[in-house]
Design an enzyme around this catalytic site. Structure first.
Site, PDB file in Angstrom:
ATOM      1  N   ARG A  34       0.872  -1.185   0.000  1.00 39.82           N
ATOM      2  CA  ARG A  34       0.000   0.000   0.000  1.00 39.82           C
ATOM      3  C   ARG A  34       0.901   1.224   0.000  1.00 39.82           C
ATOM      4  O   ARG A  34       1.687   1.439   0.918  1.00 39.82           O
ATOM      5  CB  ARG A  34      -0.906   0.009   1.225  1.00 39.82           C
TER       6      ARG A  34
ATOM      7  N   HIS B 222      -7.553   0.671  -6.221  1.00 43.02           N
ATOM      8  CA  HIS B 222      -7.733  -0.146  -5.011  1.00 43.02           C
ATOM      9  C   HIS B 222      -8.415  -1.468  -5.432  1.00 43.02           C
ATOM     10  O   HIS B 222      -9.570  -1.723  -5.110  1.00 43.02           O
ATOM     11  CB  HIS B 222      -8.566   0.615  -3.977  1.00 43.02           C
TER      12      HIS B 222
ATOM     13  N   GLN C  66     -10.120  -4.013  -2.796  1.00 44.43           N
ATOM     14  CA  GLN C  66     -11.416  -3.586  -2.281  1.00 44.43           C
ATOM     15  C   GLN C  66     -12.508  -3.937  -3.291  1.00 44.43           C
ATOM     16  O   GLN C  66     -13.568  -4.454  -2.929  1.00 44.43           O
ATOM     17  CB  GLN C  66     -11.400  -2.069  -2.021  1.00 44.43           C
TER      18      GLN C  66
ATOM     19  N   ASP D 265     -17.334   7.232  -1.293  1.00 44.05           N
ATOM     20  CA  ASP D 265     -16.045   7.157  -0.592  1.00 44.05           C
ATOM     21  C   ASP D 265     -15.738   8.578  -0.093  1.00 44.05           C
ATOM     22  O   ASP D 265     -16.408   9.543  -0.482  1.00 44.05           O
ATOM     23  CB  ASP D 265     -14.960   6.655  -1.574  1.00 44.05           C
TER      24      ASP D 265
ATOM     25  N   CYS E 285     -16.336   1.821   1.012  1.00 42.48           N
ATOM     26  CA  CYS E 285     -15.158   0.997   1.304  1.00 42.48           C
ATOM     27  C   CYS E 285     -14.678   1.159   2.745  1.00 42.48           C
ATOM     28  O   CYS E 285     -13.970   0.307   3.265  1.00 42.48           O
ATOM     29  CB  CYS E 285     -14.034   1.315   0.330  1.00 42.48           C
TER      30      CYS E 285
ATOM     31  N   ARG F  46     -13.447  -8.554   2.511  1.00 44.51           N
ATOM     32  CA  ARG F  46     -12.032  -8.330   2.204  1.00 44.51           C
ATOM     33  C   ARG F  46     -11.227  -9.577   2.573  1.00 44.51           C
ATOM     34  O   ARG F  46     -10.319  -9.984   1.850  1.00 44.51           O
ATOM     35  CB  ARG F  46     -11.484  -7.116   2.968  1.00 44.51           C
TER      36      ARG F  46
HETATM   37  N1  NVA Z   1     -10.003   6.777  -1.348  1.00 43.55           N
HETATM   38  C1  NVA Z   1      -9.604   6.354  -0.026  1.00 43.55           C
HETATM   39  C2  NVA Z   1      -9.822   4.884   0.124  1.00 43.55           C
HETATM   40  C3  NVA Z   1      -9.439   4.347   1.494  1.00 43.55           C
HETATM   41  C4  NVA Z   1      -9.653   2.882   1.616  1.00 43.55           C
HETATM   42  C5  NVA Z   1      -8.144   6.713   0.191  1.00 43.55           C
HETATM   43  O1  NVA Z   1      -7.326   6.504  -0.713  1.00 43.55           O
HETATM   44  O2  NVA Z   1      -7.816   7.242   1.255  1.00 43.55           O
HETATM   45  N1   CP Z   2     -11.124  -0.006   2.734  1.00 39.89           N
HETATM   46  C1   CP Z   2      -9.835  -0.065   3.128  1.00 39.89           C
HETATM   47  O1   CP Z   2      -8.930  -0.350   2.346  1.00 39.89           O
HETATM   48  O2   CP Z   2      -9.638   0.181   4.439  1.00 39.89           O
HETATM   49  P1   CP Z   2      -8.232   0.388   5.163  1.00 39.89           P
HETATM   50  O3   CP Z   2      -7.695   1.718   4.722  1.00 39.89           O
HETATM   51  O4   CP Z   2      -8.582   0.369   6.626  1.00 39.89           O
HETATM   52  O5   CP Z   2      -7.315  -0.723   4.790  1.00 39.89           O
END
Ligand code: NVA
Ligand code: CP
Length: 321
Positions: free
Chosen positions: A118, A145, A148, A240, A280, A308
């Site tokens: 990540r 992502h 997800q 989101d 998400c 997940r």
């Molecule tokens: N769009 C959000 C998704 C988090 C799971 C982010 O990138 O922070």
């Molecule tokens: N939805 C998701 O990826 O959550 P986290 O940021 O907690 O991993």
């Protein structure tokens, strides 16, 4: 550099050894296979069956951004499959001090059976994958992502019984979630409608790629700034956060720009009667979604979060098995 990843003989559907960087690299039959496996692993776990195809295997989990769901579901998932996960914060490993990505990839390939990462840059993940001889899984970048969305497709299939023809409406920022939902929906022959303010609409190249995929799958991709039009006839409404990780300094400007893009009960009433609400997580109640919607009867956000675990267990089994 030559990609040394070799498929492991006997693995299903030729998925073994592959990277999972974007859904665009996967076909409808690949995704259907993974979703079926996820359903099956979920059922088996509920019945208390122990399924351990990854005994002795290790997944390195590199995190440059925070996480609750991704971290815990991957770590617990690999453990349930008989392997183990190693949490690698970029604050602690040499990558965070400037060790080259390619060197990191080569070194980790000697110790591990898979890497989940990540981070911010999709290009960095591509570079990591190009230099690793083990599968690399994208656990979120600024652009995509896919993990997800794999779990979300599993969830939609559980609820609606099918994916093809389902209308999925995403309201809000044209971000990593919007991009991956667009691709996943297009591959599976769904109708995706994204409603975002004009300056926050998804990346044009990804939209075009999704539209091309949809043209072949019988799906449909639509981008609009009209939330009412997008919500009309929706089977699923998804949203989101307005400011993603790394965009904290833009939060108040974004709050202004997204006025009118909140998912509330009025918007939900414009969709199908049995509309499903998805997010998400993490969510900001009172911003992109009202508390009555996310905590109400149409919401499946915790089912999504649970899936997940099952979807990623399917993914690790297929890629690392
Ligand atoms: N769009 C959000 C998704 C988090 C799971 C982010 O990138 O922070
Ligand atoms: N939805 C998701 O990826 O959550 P986290 O940021 O907690 O991993």
């Amino acid at each position: 550099m030559v990609n040394t990843k070799q498929p492991i003989p006997g693995a299903p559907m030729g998925l073994s050894g592959r990277d999972f960087l974007t859904l665009a690299d996967y076909s409808a039959s690949d995704l259907s296979y993974l979703i079926e496996l996820a359903h099956d692993l979920k059922k088996k776990l509920k019945f208390g069956e122990v399924i351990q195809p990854l005994q002795g295997k290790t997944l390195g989990m590199i995190f440059e951004k925070s996480s609750t769901r991704t971290r815990v579901s991957f770590e617990s998932g690999i453990y349930q499959l008989g392997g183990m996960g190693i949490f690698l914060s970029t604050n602690d490993i040499q990558l965070g001090r400037g060790e080259p990505v390619a060197d990191t990839a080569k070194v980790l390939s000697g110790y591990l059976d898979g890497i989940m990462i990540r981070t911010y840059s999709q290009e960095m993940v591509k570079e990591l994958a190009a230099n690793a001889s083990i599968p690399v899984i994208n656990g979120l970048t600024d652009v995509y992502h896919p993990c997800q969305v794999l779990a979300d497709l599993q969830t939609i299939e559980e609820i609606k019984g099918e994916l093809k023809g389902v209308k999925l409406t995403f309201i809000g920022d044209g971000n990593n979630m919007a991009n991956s939902l667009m691709l996943g929906a297009a591959i599976m022959g769904m109708h995706i409608s994204i409603a975002a303010p004009e300056e926050y609409q998804p990346d044009h190249t990804i939209t075009e790629q999704a539209a091309e995929i949809a043209a072949a799958s019988g799906g449909k991709v639509e981008i609009t700034s009209d939330v009412v039009h997008a919500a009309n006839q929706a089977d699923v409404i998804y949203t989101d956060v307005w400011a993603s990780m790394g965009q904290e300094s833009e939060a108040s400007a974004r709050e202004q720009a997204f006025t009118g893009f909140q998912v509330n009960s009025k918007l939900l009433s414009m969709a199908q009667k049995d509309v499903t609400f998805m997010h998400c997580l993490p969510a900001h109640r009172g911003e992109e979604v009202t508390a009555d919607v996310i905590d109400g009867s149409h919401s499946v956000v915790f089912q999504q979060a649970e899936n997940r675990l099952h979807a990623q267990k399917a993914l690790m089994t297929a890629l690392m098995g």
